[in-house]
Scaffold this motif. Structure first.
Motif, mmCIF file in Angstrom:
data_model
loop_
_atom_site.group_PDB
_atom_site.id
_atom_site.type_symbol
_atom_site.label_atom_id
_atom_site.label_comp_id
_atom_site.label_asym_id
_atom_site.label_seq_id
_atom_site.Cartn_x
_atom_site.Cartn_y
_atom_site.Cartn_z
ATOM 1 N N ILE A 1 0.837 -1.203 0.000
ATOM 2 C CA ILE A 1 0.000 0.000 0.000
ATOM 3 C C ILE A 1 0.871 1.253 0.000
ATOM 4 C CG2 ILE A 1 -1.641 1.338 1.390
ATOM 5 C CD1 ILE A 1 -2.791 -1.375 2.322
ATOM 6 N N GLU A 2 1.953 1.221 0.827
ATOM 7 C CA GLU A 2 2.866 2.362 0.900
ATOM 8 C C GLU A 2 3.500 2.669 -0.448
ATOM 9 O OE1 GLU A 2 5.903 1.799 3.807
ATOM 10 O OE2 GLU A 2 4.735 2.642 5.437
ATOM 11 N N LYS B 1 -0.572 10.241 -2.307
ATOM 12 C CA LYS B 1 -1.658 10.759 -1.471
ATOM 13 C C LYS B 1 -1.248 10.741 -0.001
ATOM 14 C CE LYS B 1 -5.716 9.735 -4.326
ATOM 15 N NZ LYS B 1 -6.937 8.906 -4.448
ATOM 16 N N ARG B 2 -0.550 9.660 0.391
ATOM 17 C CA ARG B 2 -0.104 9.543 1.782
ATOM 18 C C ARG B 2 0.858 10.673 2.125
ATOM 19 N NH1 ARG B 2 4.325 7.343 4.157
ATOM 20 N NH2 ARG B 2 5.116 6.610 2.154
ATOM 21 N N VAL B 3 1.827 10.922 1.236
ATOM 22 C CA VAL B 3 2.810 11.983 1.478
ATOM 23 C C VAL B 3 2.119 13.343 1.537
ATOM 24 C CG1 VAL B 3 4.774 13.219 0.491
ATOM 25 C CG2 VAL B 3 4.757 10.719 0.494
ATOM 26 N N GLU B 4 1.246 13.610 0.568
ATOM 27 C CA GLU B 4 0.541 14.899 0.542
ATOM 28 C C GLU B 4 -0.314 15.073 1.794
ATOM 29 O OE1 GLU B 4 -1.631 14.874 -3.081
ATOM 30 O OE2 GLU B 4 0.153 15.064 -4.353
ATOM 31 N N ASN B 5 -0.952 13.995 2.226
ATOM 32 C CA ASN B 5 -1.804 14.051 3.416
ATOM 33 C C ASN B 5 -0.979 14.362 4.661
ATOM 34 O OD1 ASN B 5 -4.202 13.622 5.023
ATOM 35 N ND2 ASN B 5 -3.333 11.658 5.599
ATOM 36 N N ILE B 6 0.180 13.691 4.796
ATOM 37 C CA ILE B 6 1.038 13.915 5.963
ATOM 38 C C ILE B 6 1.594 15.335 5.964
ATOM 39 C CG2 ILE B 6 3.195 13.226 7.091
ATOM 40 C CD1 ILE B 6 2.636 10.376 6.027
ATOM 41 N N LEU B 7 2.077 15.779 4.798
ATOM 42 C CA LEU B 7 2.638 17.125 4.704
ATOM 43 C C LEU B 7 1.575 18.173 5.016
ATOM 44 C CD1 LEU B 7 4.850 16.799 1.485
ATOM 45 C CD2 LEU B 7 5.603 16.769 3.856
ATOM 46 N N SER C 1 6.256 8.972 10.087
ATOM 47 C CA SER C 1 5.429 8.461 8.990
ATOM 48 C C SER C 1 6.099 8.662 7.642
ATOM 49 C CB SER C 1 4.068 9.169 8.979
ATOM 50 O OG SER C 1 3.353 8.885 10.156
ATOM 51 N N LEU C 2 6.993 9.660 7.551
ATOM 52 C CA LEU C 2 7.658 9.974 6.284
ATOM 53 C C LEU C 2 9.053 9.379 6.178
ATOM 54 C CD1 LEU C 2 6.669 13.724 5.854
ATOM 55 C CD2 LEU C 2 5.936 11.835 4.402
ATOM 56 N N ILE C 3 9.791 9.347 7.294
ATOM 57 C CA ILE C 3 11.199 8.917 7.260
ATOM 58 C C ILE C 3 11.347 7.493 7.785
ATOM 59 C CG2 ILE C 3 13.510 9.321 8.222
ATOM 60 C CD1 ILE C 3 12.980 12.267 8.137
ATOM 61 N N TYR D 1 13.226 7.456 2.776
ATOM 62 C CA TYR D 1 11.813 7.767 2.959
ATOM 63 C C TYR D 1 10.951 6.508 2.876
ATOM 64 C CZ TYR D 1 13.963 12.186 1.691
ATOM 65 O OH TYR D 1 14.807 13.277 1.641
ATOM 66 N N ARG D 2 9.902 6.489 3.676
ATOM 67 C CA ARG D 2 9.001 5.328 3.698
ATOM 68 C C ARG D 2 8.242 5.205 2.375
ATOM 69 N NH1 ARG D 2 8.767 2.833 8.407
ATOM 70 N NH2 ARG D 2 9.359 3.974 10.286
ATOM 71 N N GLY D 3 8.314 3.998 1.773
ATOM 72 C CA GLY D 3 7.597 3.737 0.535
ATOM 73 C C GLY D 3 8.353 4.131 -0.716
ATOM 74 N N PHE D 4 9.591 4.640 -0.561
ATOM 75 C CA PHE D 4 10.396 5.055 -1.707
ATOM 76 C C PHE D 4 11.785 4.413 -1.625
ATOM 77 C CE2 PHE D 4 7.276 8.350 -1.034
ATOM 78 C CZ PHE D 4 6.894 8.737 -2.316
#
Length: 574
Positions: free
Chosen positions: A435-436, A444-450, A468-470, A492-495
């Motif tokens: 999912i990540e 969407k996850r990154v934009e939501n967190i930011l 959540s990001l790192i 970064y998480r998911g990247f």
């Protein structure tokens, strides 16, 4: 499908309660007689008085299966298996009626919607609760009586064991170690120094003789780490607890009362060592509680150990430092970095500067990684299905009167259930990673967190967003003139991509050296990488045909981004 619920409380003597094997046996026989499939839910060593559903994991799964209409019939040996708590019973009845699930205590249908049945089961529930309460009181009274008579309860302190009469008996080999610990303390050694000596001499701890594991949850990352009991070493706090424990002078405290047990030391000597213990400790006063934004995700590039925050508001010591430097067997040349400066930099990099958001938004999905994850999930699910069939087979064997007491089958079943839980956890982790990493989801996850961050956010909220990001921060210190430079790599998480920053000892100007990529990011990158690959293959006299799964070269792109911190605007959480 029939949900067969089985439960047994802790510390039940043989014959005092209905065994799990017997409960399963009758449940499976009932399901077969009805010609229905079944699923067994087992809570072993768990009290029916517990109101917290989360602490009855299999019961929680049963309720969830009822909600999802996977379970249409519930079997239990009797009502007391479901609960010994009236609140739980009322909740259970409400859920059963809402989802039209049929209830079969002892294999006989009981309509919970009939007023008379509701009344009778309600009275039974209150009786179960009363029984559990009275039993609990009796158990506590029995334990108290045994304790006052000098009998052990639970794990004995180091230096003691349970004797043949159930009372404390001295373990001479361990008693010699106790005497050494007290003597070293009296000689002026601190508790942590004593622990180091014991470890250096490979003296076993109390737990080294046991198999099994400890599980500890990190208070920052919430990750659970498993430690083997056989690998537990001596620690300063353990040595301190031994020195201050009155059992070694022959006094066991139980509910405020002194109970005499065999002494390893004289009372006078024990008191002398404890009086001297204060002289071996620094008078540091009350320990302050501080907040560290990056604990749990920051590591040393030199030795691989974790960087942890160490803050002293009354002194100058306020930095993230490598834990490896405190261990004599690890060679590490790292240097601490200012807490306020690196935390402020991370907040600016993630939430206030625009370079990161633009960089991540331009990254395509790594379909190769996604395919790998999907393949792993498929493989894990196949293995889980195999384990579930093995579990079902074991239950069927135990239902056979010829095998119901077969210890080998029971042990196999226990191992299989443990593997099933491990496999389910592994699948959950992989599915979360999928999912990540999915392109639309991760952006969407990154934009939501930011979008959730604001400058007046408190510590807990900021830490949640940062973590959540790192995924990981790696710090490397490069010795040079004027205390050298720091290289900081951020994953970064998911990247797969990473950022590398450099700063000097002042840590006010942070230069982005490069953005790392593990593959081609854009179509233009992939086209250039294909041309380069063909050129290199042709120069080497090899075929220029590239494999279909060629995704480009690992590379770094140079950046000129700079994050400048104002020393008067640093972010402090304490």
């Amino acid at each position: 499908m029939v949900g067969i619920y089985c439960r047994i409380s802790k510390h039940k003597e043989e014959g005092k309660d209905v065994s799990i094997a017997v409960q399963k046996k009758y449940g499976i026989e009932f399901a077969k007689s009805e010609g229905m499939e079944f699923r067994v839910f087992v809570d072993e060593g768990i009290s029916g008085r517990n109101e917290k559903i989360s602490e009855r994991p299999e019961f929680a799964l049963l309720l969830n299966a009822i909600k999802n209409k996977e379970i249409t019939h519930v079997y239990c040996y009797d009502q007391s298996r479901i609960e010994r708590n009236n609140t739980i019973w009322n909740m259970f009845v409400s859920l059963m009626l809402e989802h039209k699930c049929k209830y079969y205590p002892s294999g006989k249908f009981l309509d919970l919607d009939v007023p008379e049945n509701k009344f009778i089961t309600g009275v039974m529930s209150l009786a179960n609760e009363l029984y559990a309460t009275v039993t609990g009181i009796k158990v506590k009274e029995a334990i108290a009586i045994n304790a006052k008579n000098g009998k052990t309860h639970g794990l004995c302190a180091y230096g003691y064991k349970k004797g043949d009469d159930g009372k404390f008996a001295v373990v001479e080999k361990e008693a010699d170690i106790i005497k050494r610990i007290f003597q070293m303390s009296l000689d002026g050694l601190g508790t942590y120094t004593i622990a180091k000596r014991l470890n250096a001499e490979h003296i076993p701890t109390k737990f080294n003789q046991f198999s099994g594991n400890f599980r500890r949850k990190d208070r920052y990352t919430k990750q659970i780490t498993t430690y083997k009991k056989e690998n537990i070493i001596w620690r300063g706090n353990v040595v301190h607890d031994i020195i201050t424990n009155p059992v070694y002078k022959g006094v066991r405290m139980w509910n405020g009362e002194q109970v005499p047990i065999p002494a390893i030391l004289t009372e006078q000597y024990w008191q002398e060592v404890n009086d001297n213990l204060e002289n071996n400790r620094k008078k540091v006063g009350k320990r302050d509680e501080y907040h560290y934004l990056l604990n749990g995700i920051t590591y040393c590039a030199d030795c691989g150990s974790e960087f942890r925050g160490k803050k002293r508001l009354k002194g100058k010591d306020s930095a993230y430092k490598c834990k490896g430097k405190s261990k004599h067997y690890i060679k590490c040349n790292s240097r601490g970095i200012s807490i306020a400066k690196i935390e402020t930099f991370i907040i600016y990099h993630l939430f206030l500067a625009k370079g990161l958001q633009d960089f991540l938004a331009g990254l395509p999905e790594n379909t190769e990684k996604l395919d790998e994850l999907k393949e792993k999930i498929g493989k894990e699910k196949k293995e889980l299905e195999y384990l579930r069939r093995a579990e079902e087979k074991a239950y069927k064997n135990l239902a056979d009167p010829d095998f119901e007491d077969d210890e080998k089958i029971k042990e196999t079943l226990k191992t299989t259930k443990r593997k099933i839980k491990e496999k389910e956890n592994a699948i959950d982790i992989l599915e979360n990673r999928l999912i990540e990493r999915s392109g639309e989801n991760r952006l969407k996850r990154v934009e939501n967190i930011l979008g959730q961050y604001h400058l007046d956010a408190g510590f807990d909220e900021t830490r949640r967003l940062v973590h959540s990001l790192i995924k990981r921060i790696t710090i490397k210190h490069e010795p040079n003139k004027r205390s050298g430079n720091f290289l900081v790599k951020i994953e970064y998480r998911g990247f797969d991509e990473q950022s590398i920053f450099m700063t000097n000892w002042q840590a006010l100007n942070w230069y982005c050296l490069s953005y790392y990529r593990s593959r081609a990011i854009t179509k233009e990158d992939l086209k250039e990488d294909r041309e380069l690959a063909r050129y290199l293959l042709k120069s080497a006299g090899k075929s220029t045909k590239l494999p279909k799964d060629f995704v480009g070269f690992e590379a770094s792109s140079v950046s000129s981004d700079i994050i400048k911190l104002n020393p008067t605007e640093l972010i402090y959480f304490d």
